[in-house]
Design a protein around this motif. Sequence first.
Motif, PDB file in Angstrom:
ATOM      1  N   UNK A 117       0.968  -1.020   0.157  1.00  0.00           N
ATOM      2  CA  UNK A 117      -0.148   0.101  -0.291  1.00  0.00           C
ATOM      3  C   UNK A 117       0.935   1.214   0.037  1.00  0.00           C
ATOM      4  N   UNK A 118       2.085   1.376   0.408  1.00  0.00           N
ATOM      5  CA  UNK A 118       3.193   2.435   0.394  1.00  0.00           C
ATOM      6  C   UNK A 118       3.552   2.634  -0.866  1.00  0.00           C
ATOM      7  N   UNK A 119       4.230   1.233  -1.366  1.00  0.00           N
ATOM      8  CA  UNK A 119       4.094   1.809  -2.304  1.00  0.00           C
ATOM      9  C   UNK A 119       3.529   2.683  -3.968  1.00  0.00           C
ATOM     10  N   UNK A 120       1.930   1.994  -4.023  1.00  0.00           N
ATOM     11  CA  UNK A 120       1.140   2.646  -4.311  1.00  0.00           C
ATOM     12  C   UNK A 120       0.532   4.098  -4.595  1.00  0.00           C
ATOM     13  N   UNK A 121       0.914   3.987  -2.995  1.00  0.00           N
ATOM     14  CA  UNK A 121       1.015   5.911  -2.227  1.00  0.00           C
ATOM     15  C   UNK A 121       1.621   6.572  -2.447  1.00  0.00           C
ATOM     16  N   UNK A 122       2.775   6.061  -2.800  1.00  0.00           N
ATOM     17  CA  UNK A 122       3.623   6.867  -3.158  1.00  0.00           C
ATOM     18  C   UNK A 122       3.830   7.397  -4.635  1.00  0.00           C
ATOM     19  N   UNK A 123       3.709   6.592  -5.541  1.00  0.00           N
ATOM     20  CA  UNK A 123       3.090   7.016  -7.014  1.00  0.00           C
ATOM     21  C   UNK A 123       1.812   7.591  -7.154  1.00  0.00           C
ATOM     22  N   UNK A 124       0.555   7.448  -5.780  1.00  0.00           N
ATOM     23  CA  UNK A 124       0.061   8.355  -5.710  1.00  0.00           C
ATOM     24  C   UNK A 124       0.199   9.707  -5.237  1.00  0.00           C
ATOM     25  N   UNK A 125       0.893   9.799  -4.579  1.00  0.00           N
ATOM     26  CA  UNK A 125       1.546  10.968  -4.384  1.00  0.00           C
ATOM     27  C   UNK A 125       0.612  11.605  -2.911  1.00  0.00           C
ATOM     28  N   UNK A 126       0.231  10.138  -2.452  1.00  0.00           N
ATOM     29  CA  UNK A 126      -0.212  10.505  -0.654  1.00  0.00           C
ATOM     30  C   UNK A 126       0.289   9.764  -0.193  1.00  0.00           C
ATOM     31  N   UNK A 127      -0.607   9.214   1.216  1.00  0.00           N
ATOM     32  CA  UNK A 127      -0.045   8.420   2.685  1.00  0.00           C
ATOM     33  C   UNK A 127      -0.430   7.548   2.317  1.00  0.00           C
ATOM     34  N   UNK A 128      -0.330   6.243   3.313  1.00  0.00           N
ATOM     35  CA  UNK A 128      -0.303   4.838   3.407  1.00  0.00           C
ATOM     36  C   UNK A 128      -1.873   5.034   3.970  1.00  0.00           C
ATOM     37  N   UNK A 129      -2.411   5.942   4.618  1.00  0.00           N
ATOM     38  CA  UNK A 129      -3.273   5.385   4.798  1.00  0.00           C
ATOM     39  C   UNK A 129      -4.443   6.431   4.117  1.00  0.00           C
ATOM     40  N   UNK A 130      -4.508   7.209   3.203  1.00  0.00           N
ATOM     41  CA  UNK A 130      -5.341   7.344   2.169  1.00  0.00           C
ATOM     42  C   UNK A 130      -5.795   6.917   1.127  1.00  0.00           C
ATOM     43  N   UNK A 131      -4.868   5.833   1.541  1.00  0.00           N
ATOM     44  CA  UNK A 131      -4.601   4.929   0.067  1.00  0.00           C
ATOM     45  C   UNK A 131      -5.569   3.714   0.580  1.00  0.00           C
ATOM     46  N   UNK A 132      -5.191   3.519   2.161  1.00  0.00           N
ATOM     47  CA  UNK A 132      -5.823   2.263   2.910  1.00  0.00           C
ATOM     48  C   UNK A 132      -7.457   2.965   2.738  1.00  0.00           C
ATOM     49  N   UNK A 133      -7.585   4.227   3.419  1.00  0.00           N
ATOM     50  CA  UNK A 133      -8.896   4.335   3.003  1.00  0.00           C
ATOM     51  C   UNK A 133      -9.240   4.675   1.328  1.00  0.00           C
ATOM     52  N   UNK A 134      -9.364   5.101   1.016  1.00  0.00           N
ATOM     53  CA  UNK A 134      -9.551   4.853  -0.561  1.00  0.00           C
ATOM     54  C   UNK A 134     -10.053   3.720  -1.218  1.00  0.00           C
ATOM     55  N   UNK A 135      -9.114   2.845  -0.921  1.00  0.00           N
ATOM     56  CA  UNK A 135      -9.279   1.142  -0.831  1.00  0.00           C
ATOM     57  C   UNK A 135     -10.954   0.179  -0.201  1.00  0.00           C
ATOM     58  N   UNK A 136     -10.900   1.155   1.244  1.00  0.00           N
ATOM     59  CA  UNK A 136     -11.337   0.291   1.836  1.00  0.00           C
ATOM     60  C   UNK A 136     -12.800   1.263   1.538  1.00  0.00           C
ATOM     61  N   UNK A 137     -13.295   1.710   0.207  1.00  0.00           N
ATOM     62  CA  UNK A 137     -14.670   2.810   0.082  1.00  0.00           C
ATOM     63  C   UNK A 137     -14.547   3.542   1.582  1.00  0.00           C
ATOM     64  N   UNK A 138     -14.145   4.006   2.131  1.00  0.00           N
ATOM     65  CA  UNK A 138     -14.050   4.938   3.143  1.00  0.00           C
ATOM     66  C   UNK A 138     -15.358   6.446   3.070  1.00  0.00           C
ATOM     67  N   UNK A 139     -16.108   6.533   3.804  1.00  0.00           N
ATOM     68  CA  UNK A 139     -16.246   8.210   3.168  1.00  0.00           C
ATOM     69  C   UNK A 139     -15.417   9.497   3.209  1.00  0.00           C
ATOM     70  N   UNK A 140     -14.272   8.791   3.587  1.00  0.00           N
ATOM     71  CA  UNK A 140     -13.448  10.610   4.783  1.00  0.00           C
ATOM     72  C   UNK A 140     -12.664  11.027   3.741  1.00  0.00           C
TER      73      UNK A 140
END
Lengths: 343, 343
Positions: A16-39
């Motif tokens: 998830x960290x790799x993906x975060x780097x690629x997307x230019x965001x933090x791992x936490x955000x990636x996790x939330x995005x993939x989990x479909x959270x509203x935040x």
Amino acid sequence: MPGGQDKLTRTTVRTITDLARLAGVSPGTVSRALAGKSLVNARTREKIVDLARTHGFRPNQMASGLRRQKTGVIGVAIPLGHDVRQQISDSFFMTLLGLLADELTDKGYDLMLRRVVPDSDPDWLDRFIGSGMIDGVIVIGQSDQFDRIEDVADGYRAMVVWGNHQEGQRHCVVGTDNRLGGRLAAERLIAAGARRLAFLGDTGPMEFAARFAGAQDIAARMGLPPVLALPTHLSPDRASEEIARHIAQAGRAIDGIFAATDTLAALCLTQLRAQGLRVPDDVRLIGFDDLPIARQTIPALTTVRQDIAAGAHGLVDLLLRRLAGESTESLVLPPELAIRETA
Amino acid sequence: MPGGQDKLTRTTVRTITDLARLAGVSPGTVSRALAGKSLVNARTREKIVDLARTHGFRPNQMASGLRRQKTGVIGVAIPLGHDVRQQISDSFFMTLLGLLADELTDKGYDLMLRRVVPDSDPDWLDRFIGSGMIDGVIVIGQSDQFDRIEDVADGYRAMVVWGNHQEGQRHCVVGTDNRLGGRLAAERLIAAGARRLAFLGDTGPMEFAARFAGAQDIAARMGLPPVLALPTHLSPDRASEEIARHIAQAGRAIDGIFAATDTLAALCLTQLRAQGLRVPDDVRLIGFDDLPIARQTIPALTTVRQDIAAGAHGLVDLLLRRLAGESTESLVLPPELAIRETA
DNA sequence: ATTCCTGTTGCAATCGTTTGCAAGATAGTT
DNA sequence: AACTATCTTGCAAACGATTGCAACAGGAAT
């Protein structure tokens, strides 16, 4: 060559960290995005999900399971107590297992299968539960492990068992009313003209014992002699010769056979024929389960049907309810007579 | 009451750290002691192991798996490409699955079962592999997923497939020589007096196609008319009526039937009899697999035996070798004729 | 007494993901 | 202009076991 490059980048995005780097965001955000959270912002989420897809990223379920304390896996244990070799290839259990796999998949769970030999590993159930790999467990068949299962049931709620229901038991069980099934079977044999009944199969396992007891109920009520027990093993090779011996010995002294399973009934049918006994004229025969084979024997096998699909559905349904915190009653399914040609 | 106290303390020791505190050592030492490493003093180890046992401690496999990057779990995937409903309850696959469970248990692996529907989830194999939950995967049946499996095989070594061997394929496969099996079957039918052969079953799946092709080989070589394909589904209900229709239509134009599986053969036997055709006098019949049912039909079914146990053993053996880094060849098992009464 | 082993142990980082908390940004209010 | 709300996001601490590295003890060798 874009294909090659794709493959290359794909292999680098493992976490998830790799993906975060690629997307230019933090791992936490990636996790939330993939989990479909509203935040998480809709555009960000979309970008992340896109990247995840194109790179074939899959979150590591071990890590996720560890953190969330749930694995999305249900354990299915098959205790091989009585007759080690056979049961796991027994058609009935296998069919149930297949249906369980279907039900669990539908509910988003994976299935971890474990065949256990309680005699050589008395600790099997605790080991399975304590492994941390499963959110709950379905035990297929009580075998001779009723007491152990009872012990565990006190401290562990996420368990449902396929088997026989005992007055006042503490573990949640799903199963056919075997005693009633036994009654139905005996009644049918008698209605077809039988008077001296026999029960074919090992009466050790609880399910079988209940079927036998049901038949005894009817014999007693009708004032007939007690049902003769003809014990056998379950594995086809041994069973065949045992059945042959039983028939040779008791053959003409009985005129109605209640076989503990369709598999045994089918073998029995072959042996009866081999020894010159006509079914159902000389001997009436009834099975249990209503497996596909019951329609394929000649003559077609009269039998007591267990609704396997309903059983699988009930097991999963009850387990998921228990995982959600509900406390659930056991589920006893009514057997049903399938009248064909042998009785 | 010591029993109650036991139970109480037991519940408190959930992690390796709890146990460490109890033993007065560090978590690292506990880990090493339980793993049986030589770096820990014999007395310390003994004490720790004792405590672990009395408190019923089980290390969390999720955490362990995460850290060690291996899970001790082998995935078993059953792709349901052709005939969604049936295959998982097909006796052959279930028997194989049971034997796989045995083999894997013996080697200390757990088995995670996943039934997949490739049509609705084209990504099934990558998902399974990428989940991080399994160390390797056994695919039971290529179904119509040959190409996808080939794709994956290039980048993922820990995979073995049950199925048909294709010239030059890249994934490691274990399976019976279906084409040879088809030849044996046709030869047997002909030896039993048949001249106008038919193949009963869907020729879509590779295994079946190869069996069919084998039969064609022989028909051509013997100068007989081409083998007639009688397609059916696998699920017993649909198959039965389809078979009935086939027989009604082609019945007396053929005198030898090669059924794709024993299950189909058994159904066919029933239908033949229902339509007044005698086996083997009017029609010779041969099955495939040598399932238990083959001995139980009347007359007993002649069939082509697949050595399922050897298959299960081979699958596990090859997979473990691949996990250890070896590169392995595919394993093609020889089929064997089991001559009984129908041909 | 100093140095060097050998055998045990503890420390702390690590596996990859999730999530409570706080900070930053943006818009809306007074 | 100052001040709330409301959204988004990042930070960092978990989850529980493993393991490289360093440290320590005790004994042997010099």
